[in-house]
Enzyme design. Structure first.
Site, PDB file in Angstrom:
ATOM      1  N   LYS B  76       0.910  -0.817  -0.272  1.00 39.82           N
ATOM      2  CA  LYS B  76       0.015   0.055   0.135  1.00 39.82           C
ATOM      3  C   LYS B  76       1.286   0.749  -0.102  1.00 39.82           C
ATOM      4  O   LYS B  76       1.757   1.293   0.762  1.00 39.82           O
ATOM      5  CB  LYS B  76      -0.818  -0.087   1.357  1.00 39.82           C
ATOM      6  CG  LYS B  76      -1.666   1.326   1.268  1.00 39.82           C
ATOM      7  CD  LYS B  76      -3.048   0.629   2.278  1.00 39.82           C
ATOM      8  CE  LYS B  76      -4.296   1.612   2.717  1.00 39.82           C
ATOM      9  NZ  LYS B  76      -5.034   1.754   4.235  1.00 39.82           N
ATOM     10  N   SER B 171      -9.558   1.618   3.252  1.00 38.28           N
ATOM     11  CA  SER B 171      -8.412   2.204   2.240  1.00 38.28           C
ATOM     12  C   SER B 171      -7.899   1.333   1.705  1.00 38.28           C
ATOM     13  O   SER B 171      -6.783   2.070   0.388  1.00 38.28           O
ATOM     14  CB  SER B 171      -8.563   3.387   3.112  1.00 38.28           C
ATOM     15  OG  SER B 171      -7.272   2.698   4.083  1.00 38.28           O
ATOM     16  N   SER B 195      -9.285  -0.268   7.468  1.00 41.30           N
ATOM     17  CA  SER B 195      -9.341  -0.749   6.430  1.00 41.30           C
ATOM     18  C   SER B 195      -8.845  -1.715   6.045  1.00 41.30           C
ATOM     19  O   SER B 195      -8.503  -1.824   4.316  1.00 41.30           O
ATOM     20  CB  SER B 195      -8.122   0.707   6.064  1.00 41.30           C
ATOM     21  OG  SER B 195      -8.726   1.941   5.545  1.00 41.30           O
TER      22      SER B 195
END
Lengths: 517, 524
Positions: B76, B171, B195
């Site tokens: 990420k 996210s 997330s």
């Protein structure tokens, strides 16, 4: 029509007063018994017009906030080196520059230094203390917050005893105590260098993140001299402990003074904070100036605003500092990346704990060196010197050791030795801005000389002359100097032996000087 | 080959059935042909191939660095990667190249993993859709699956696809999409309020949020320091255990990590759940929970019952305060953490030069999106001296109550909690953006958030497809540091439900290898 503002000279109990003549004595009617708080705070002659409340006394209140840079190899939360005057931005880790994703890792040495300092200042050491973030935007604070200890600091409720002399007489010393509210660990900021010509600011982050101990002193002082004496004693303690080098000129010890005045029986007045004080001498001046200023201001019907002022050492006065956008709200919050700082003592130390991982308060306590006050007492006791002489000895780094070394090597009584050291050697060194460690005359050589004197092989006058010559024949390096003086003494001894006192040693010495050099 | 699990592909590498370079190339090709997913912000083709080459050499010498050697992974884009852009999907860090690796990234590289790229997210991980980043929204691979296409009402085709695609959740949507579309074998996400688990549920992958303090946060650009945990996204529970084993443990650079060493573990092949007590927290029957998910949840409970486990209803009474409490704590830390972005040391700097203050203001206005700025604003409000007690301190107390609830339940003999992960399956993007980020986050985090408050480990296990042909997952929450037990239960459950594999044209085209994961019946 001008009146001179003066500090009550004696028995003032910390009460200042507007007076029409210099140094009037206000009898011991103050809130404190005469003598006990008697401080001969030197009056600074200030001009002011006679006000309505011409004889109402003022009590000045002085508190200090002191930032002492911790003497450690690396910073409080990062591995960067700590070093004074290194090339700009050469000692900056990713954390110090607040690169995103970096985390603080507490430096054990800094914690130990704070514990040591707390113990030396009779503080209660909190076994659990916490770190907080204090937010404000400034170019030399890269993270936008400083990590400090706002809620629960590492040490609280201590005291510092310090002595100062009355009427500038060394023989009349009083001891006073100021309470230490707390000691907290926190990060230093970087430095901003403003280049006005090119309207730019250069930021040096070498200092950013260096460990500081913030010591908050309660407002127990009443004049510049008290503040100065307290800070001097603190400085000696820190240096003895080695927890800070505490050199004010290098910014390792930074003192801000909170000053207010009020009438007896009334609540404390509005206080101002005086910053930018970079020597102990200036501290005394700044505080006294600020007290006077406030008294004058109030006497003229003015008010004091809660502001930050800077001391201008050239003008000898305090001036309002450019206000950083009014009142700041620091939006404190707990630092989430540091667990509570847990300290142990012998009782609470878990048995299976790795000693490398824990800090044991008792262990540190047992290893505290003799503090200056204890050293002074020992000197007085052991050598029978006057207490004020012990202060002078402690006041110079290395001087007590020098004195003790001389004493060890000579038959002369310590009481007499101290005279030679303080009157002859020290005054010369002071004149030439030399430290004891730089002295051209070593303790060994001085001892030799004093031995000759003690054996009456040379006269006192001669000894003084030898010493003076040795000191003033101060050549390029100390080594050379010592060699020369060693030679010189040998020669004197030789001559003394040879002529067996038939010739005045001083004359011989003079001849020798003329011949040899 | 691309669709196999990490452990399977590692075995293939070991046996020489495929080389690291081949594997890397195939992944890179698939990344290219699934570019429309917008899962990656940066694809590090060159360095990935180099790393694969190194791995190949090691493998040839017979000295691989371990099970991860040669395995393509994605990270990420809020983890620092040395020499590779780290953007947090924000204008503030666009073009920012970090000089150091996050500890987790370093650990992966040290074990020979091949880093394919940095995955998309909501700006600074603030969001639950992966729709609010400066690089645009991530598309859920399932939007393009045969399963979804068959079930969604067929209209005119090409326009439909553009209109009907569903979000990944967030996210860590980029990482979830990357694992789900077979472009990598595992990915790192981060999990502050869900997330990792939320996009894992929407994308049909395993999403593990370990116990707070088990994995280093050093190098993870923080959202909420006291809740952030690096998350693990994989195709199956066993793979999650492998990643956990390679990442967990003390890090001297993160003082909040556990002091003790972490012992990697393997999960039993035939886990036994008969002696366990499974708690069903009634508060997770939240308003808005779809009837589909509710029925899956209760079927799952029955599975455990039938296997001999004790299934008990439990109560976590303070969970309902979790979202408001989170709002205060999150925004306060955000306000603080974002203070460093002033344009001086790194990142975006505005051209406004009237004064330092105006430069700060313009930099932050230009650098952050509305969501970030909104959170900074409210966070600073909560931290003001006059508000601190009223909001921040109160929220901390509520957090303690929430954590205590869990403590009581686990103390009463419950081993694992079983809950839904999300309220419904993924919604189409067009629907999702009808509501603002704050409302969305508040709704979407509702089932995942409390575990972060309490620091507990939790995992999403893909369970079944919804009526629309989209993945639905259930969540298991375990005791602190009891990851082994948690994953064992998750593995057992995974075996029971036989979640169907995504049928993705692009992946099938690129994958000529043998596919071993064949599924027949699915759990629904």
């Amino acid at each position: 029509m001008a009146a001179v503002l003066a500090m009550v000279a004696r028995g003032c109990g910390g009460v200042w007063r507007r007076l029409r003549q210099r140094c009037a004595v206000r009898p011991g009617s103050g809130p404190f018994p005469r003598g006990e708080r008697a401080v001969a705070c030197n009056a600074r002659g200030g001009m002011m017009s006679a006000g309505k409340s011409g004889l109402t006394p003022w009590i000045p209140v002085v508190g200090l906030e002191i930032h002492a840079q911790i003497s450690s190899n690396s910073k409080l939360f990062s591995g960067s080196q700590v070093q004074f005057a290194a090339p700009p931005n050469s000692l900056v880790s990713f954390f110090d520059a607040s690169l995103p994703g970096t985390l603080p890792v507490l430096n054990r040495r800094c914690v130990e230094a704070a514990v040591m300092t707390g113990l030396a200042l009779n503080c209660h050491i909190n076994k659990k203390s916490l770190f907080d973030r204090k937010h404000y935007f400034y170019a030399d604070l890269p993270a936008g917050y400083q990590i400090t200890q706002q809620r629960v600091p590492i040490a609280v409720n201590g005291s510092l005893s310090y002595s100062l002399c009355i009427d500038n007489k060394m023989s009349q010393m009083v001891t006073k105590t100021v309470r230490i509210k707390q000691i907290q660990l926190e990060q230093d900021s970087g430095k901003s260098l403003h280049d006005d010509a090119r309207s730019q600011t250069l930021v040096d982050l070498n200092r950013a993140g260096v460990g500081l101990m913030e010591l908050v002193m309660e407002p127990d002082m009443c004049c510049g001299e008290e503040a100065a004496a307290a800070v001097r004693e603190l400085q000696l303690i820190l240096q003895t402990l080695g927890s800070s080098q505490a050199v004010m000129a290098e910014g390792q010890l930074r003192v801000d003074a909170n000053v207010s005045v009020h009438h007896p029986g009334e609540p404390y007045g509005v206080r101002t904070e005086v910053k930018n004080i970079n020597s102990i001498r200036f501290l005394a001046k700044a505080v006294d100036y600020e007290i006077q200023r406030q008294i004058e201001e109030l006497g003229n019907g003015g008010t004091i605003s809660n502001e930050t002022r800077a001391f201008d050492s050239k003008l000898g006065c305090t001036v309002p500092m450019r206000d950083k956008e009014g009142k700041q709200d620091y939006r404190f919050m707990p630092e989430p990346n540091l667990p509570p700082l847990i300290l142990y003592d012998a009782k609470s130390l878990p048995a299976n704990m790795n000693h490398q991982q824990v800090i044991n308060i008792d262990w540190i306590r047992e290893r505290l060196p003799d503090l200056p006050s204890v050293k002074r007492e020992k000197l007085v006791e052991q050598y029978g010197i006057l207490p004020e002489h012990s202060f002078t000895l402690l006041n110079e780094d290395g001087l007590p050791e020098f004195f003790e070394n001389v004493v060890k090597q000579t038959q002369m009584k310590p009481k007499k030795v101290i005279g030679w050291i303080l009157n002859d050697l020290l005054s010369y060194l002071k004149q030439h801005s030399l430290t004891v460690k730089e002295s051209p005359v070593s303790s060994f050589l001085l001892a030799d000389l004093l031995n000759l004197l003690e054996k009456k092989e040379i006269s006192s006058t001669a000894a003084k002359q030898v010493l003076a010559t040795s000191l003033s024949a101060f050549p390029h390096t100390c080594k050379q100097a010592r060699d020369l003086i060693a030679l010189l003494l040998c020669y004197v001894e030789m001559l003394v032996t040879k002529w067996d006192g038939t010739e005045d040693a001083a004359v011989t010495e003079k001849n020798w000087c003329l011949q040899g050099f | 080959m691309l669709r196999s699990s990490l452990r399977q592909v590692s075995a293939a590498l070991k046996e020489g059935r495929v080389t690291p370079t081949e594997l890397c190339q195939r992944c890179l090709a698939l990344i290219k042909s699934t570019k429309f997913l917008n899962a990656y912000i940066t694809v590090t083709e060159e360095t990935a191939l180099k790393q694969a080459e190194e791995s190949e050499k090691r493998r040839k010498r017979g000295q691989p660095l371990g099970i991860l050697d040669g395995i393509p992974i994605a990270v990420k884009d809020n983890f620092n990667t040395a020499g590779i852009e780290t953007t947090c999907a924000s204008n503030m860090l666009k073009g920012y190249i970090s000089p150091y690796n996050a500890t987790v990234v370093q650990k992966l590289l040290d074990q020979g993993a091949v880093l394919l790229g940095k995955t998309n997210l909501d700006e600074f991980a603030m969001g639950s859709g992966s729709t609010d980043g400066v690089f645009g929204p991530v598309r859920n691979p399932w939007s393009y699956s045969k399963q979804y296409k068959e079930k969604s009402v067929p209209k005119s085709h090409s326009e439909d696809e553009e209109y009907n695609w569903v979000i990944t959740g967030g996210s860590s949507g980029g990482s979830a999409a990357a694992v789900s579309s077979f472009t990598c074998f595992a990915a790192l996400g981060s999990d502050t309020g869900g997330s990792t688990r939320n996009p894992a549920a929407h994308c049909g992958v395993v999403g593990l949020k370990p116990t707070y303090g088990l994995i280093s946060r050093h190098g993870l650009i923080p959202l909420v320091n006291s809740m952030d945990v690096p998350g693990i996204l994989t195709r199956c529970v066993d793979d999650a255990a492998v990643l956990l084993g390679s990442l967990a443990g003390h890090d001297p650079k993160d003082s909040t990590t556990i002091q003790d060493d972490f012992k990697p573990f393997e999960l039993p092949d035939l886990p036994d759940v008969s002696k366990l007590s499974i708690g069903i927290p009634k508060e997770y029957h939240a308003p808005g929970l779809s009837s589909e998910i509710l029925s899956l949840w209760s079927k799952a409970a029955d599975l455990f019952k039938n296997a001999g486990a004790k299934v008990v209803e439990v109560s976590l009474p303070h969970t309902r305060y979790s979202i408001v409490c989170y709002h205060v704590l999150c925004t306060a830390e955000v306000a603080s953490n974002m203070a460093r972005f002033d344009g001086l040391e790194y990142g975006h700097r505005s051209d406004v030069k009237d004064s330092t203050e105006s430069m700060y203001a313009a930099t932050r206005r230009e650098g952050f999106n509305d969501v970030v700025r909104g959170r900074i604003l409210s966070g600073n409000y909560f931290l003001l001296k006059q508000n601190y007690e009223k909001y921040f301190v109160k929220a901390q107390k509520v957090r303690r109550l929430i954590a205590n609830d869990f403590g009581k339940v686990f103390g009463s003999g419950v081993d694992i909690l079983l809950t839904p992960t999300t309220l419904s399956d993924a919604v189409p993007y067009t629907e999702f953006i009808q509501e603002d980020n704050r409302t969305r986050s508040a709704q979407d985090d509702i089932l995942t958030q409390a575990a972060n408050m309490a620091g507990l480990p939790a995992i999403n296990v893909p369970t079944a497809l919804s009526e629309r042909g989209l993945p639905v997952g259930l969540q298991f929450i375990g005791r602190s540091f009891q990851e082994k037990q948690l994953l064992t239960v998750a593995k057992w459950f995974e075996k029971q439900v036989q979640f169907p594999v995504i049928q993705l044209e692009e992946a099938e085209r690129h994958d000529n290898g043998v596919f071993q994961h064949q599924k027949s019946a699915s759990f629904s």
